[in-house]
Design a protein around this motif. Structure first.
Motif, PDB file in Angstrom:
ATOM      1  N   ILE A  83       0.823  -1.222   0.000  1.00  0.00           N
ATOM      2  CA  ILE A  83       0.000   0.000   0.000  1.00  0.00           C
ATOM      3  C   ILE A  83       0.852   1.265   0.000  1.00  0.00           C
ATOM      4  N   ASP A  84       2.190   1.094  -0.091  1.00  0.00           N
ATOM      5  CA  ASP A  84       3.142   2.219  -0.056  1.00  0.00           C
ATOM      6  C   ASP A  84       2.857   3.154   1.115  1.00  0.00           C
ATOM      7  N   HIS A  85       2.774   2.540   2.295  1.00  0.00           N
ATOM      8  CA  HIS A  85       2.568   3.333   3.510  1.00  0.00           C
ATOM      9  C   HIS A  85       3.516   2.864   4.585  1.00  0.00           C
ATOM     10  N   PRO A  86       4.332   3.738   5.163  1.00  0.00           N
ATOM     11  CA  PRO A  86       4.330   5.178   4.935  1.00  0.00           C
ATOM     12  C   PRO A  86       4.754   5.527   3.504  1.00  0.00           C
ATOM     13  N   PRO A  87       4.205   6.640   2.994  1.00  0.00           N
ATOM     14  CA  PRO A  87       4.500   7.038   1.614  1.00  0.00           C
ATOM     15  C   PRO A  87       6.008   7.093   1.349  1.00  0.00           C
ATOM     16  N   GLY A  88       6.413   6.452   0.263  1.00  0.00           N
ATOM     17  CA  GLY A  88       7.824   6.440  -0.108  1.00  0.00           C
ATOM     18  C   GLY A  88       8.543   5.165   0.279  1.00  0.00           C
ATOM     19  N   ILE A  89       7.903   4.316   1.098  1.00  0.00           N
ATOM     20  CA  ILE A  89       8.590   3.094   1.537  1.00  0.00           C
ATOM     21  C   ILE A  89       8.880   2.173   0.359  1.00  0.00           C
ATOM     22  N   ARG A  90       7.955   2.093  -0.592  1.00  0.00           N
ATOM     23  CA  ARG A  90       8.145   1.190  -1.735  1.00  0.00           C
ATOM     24  C   ARG A  90       9.355   1.608  -2.563  1.00  0.00           C
ATOM     25  N   ALA A  91       9.472   2.895  -2.848  1.00  0.00           N
ATOM     26  CA  ALA A  91      10.608   3.378  -3.664  1.00  0.00           C
ATOM     27  C   ALA A  91      11.931   3.146  -2.931  1.00  0.00           C
ATOM     28  N   ALA A  92      11.961   3.417  -1.636  1.00  0.00           N
ATOM     29  CA  ALA A  92      13.199   3.221  -0.864  1.00  0.00           C
ATOM     30  C   ALA A  92      13.555   1.734  -0.806  1.00  0.00           C
ATOM     31  N   TYR A  93      12.544   0.889  -0.608  1.00  0.00           N
ATOM     32  CA  TYR A  93      12.761  -0.553  -0.578  1.00  0.00           C
ATOM     33  C   TYR A  93      13.313  -1.043  -1.926  1.00  0.00           C
ATOM     34  N   GLN A  94      12.709  -0.561  -3.013  1.00  0.00           N
ATOM     35  CA  GLN A  94      13.165  -0.989  -4.342  1.00  0.00           C
ATOM     36  C   GLN A  94      14.624  -0.594  -4.576  1.00  0.00           C
ATOM     37  N   LYS A  95      15.004   0.563  -4.065  1.00  0.00           N
ATOM     38  CA  LYS A  95      16.396   0.998  -4.184  1.00  0.00           C
ATOM     39  C   LYS A  95      17.322   0.042  -3.403  1.00  0.00           C
TER      40      LYS A  95
END
Length: 142
Positions: A83-95
């Protein structure tokens, strides 16, 4: 699973999911997500099959990771990513995952989650999601 399950309910969820998997029974979507992480951790399979393990008190002094806590954290992080919460967690995780792999990235996020949960418990305050996402971003070099 309930929103705030007891320790026994969490452990029963994981042992029942493992039993259903071994018996070839149909899993719920949440059980299927949990199973993915169980399969990534063969070192926990004996615990998942043992009624005694479900009653074990995994103290820090015993020097053993609590498999049920570890799997619960994997599940919580998977939900956060979905659900990408907290916002930005998905992008940081993918990095992070690009630098290592998906499992190792999840463990790095888990260390951040553990730190903010500990801080929250120590201070008796709500979980600081801003600090959480910031710790993850620092690890990801974002």
């Amino acid at each position: 699973m309930m929103f705030n399950p007891t320790r026994d309910q969490v452990r029963r969820f994981f042992t029942d999911t493992w039993r259903k998997h071994r018996a070839g029974e149909v899993l719920t979507p949440l059980e299927a997500m949990a199973l993915d992480w169980m399969l990534e951790h063969p070192e926990y399979h004996a615990d998942l099959e043992s009624p005694e393990a479900a009653q074990t008190d995994y103290s820090v002094e015993a020097g053993r990771t609590n498999p049920f806590l570890h799997l619960s954290m994997h599940l919580a992080i998977a939900e956060q990513l979905s659900i990408d919460h907290p916002p930005g967690i998905r992008a940081a995780y993918q990095k992070l995952a690009q630098r290592t792999n998906a499992h190792e990235a999840a463990h790095e996020v888990m260390e951040c989650l553990g730190r903010v949960v500990w801080e929250s418990q120590r201070l008796g305050t709500p979980l600081d999601t801003e600090a959480y996402i910031e710790l993850i971003r620092q690890r990801a070099g974002a």
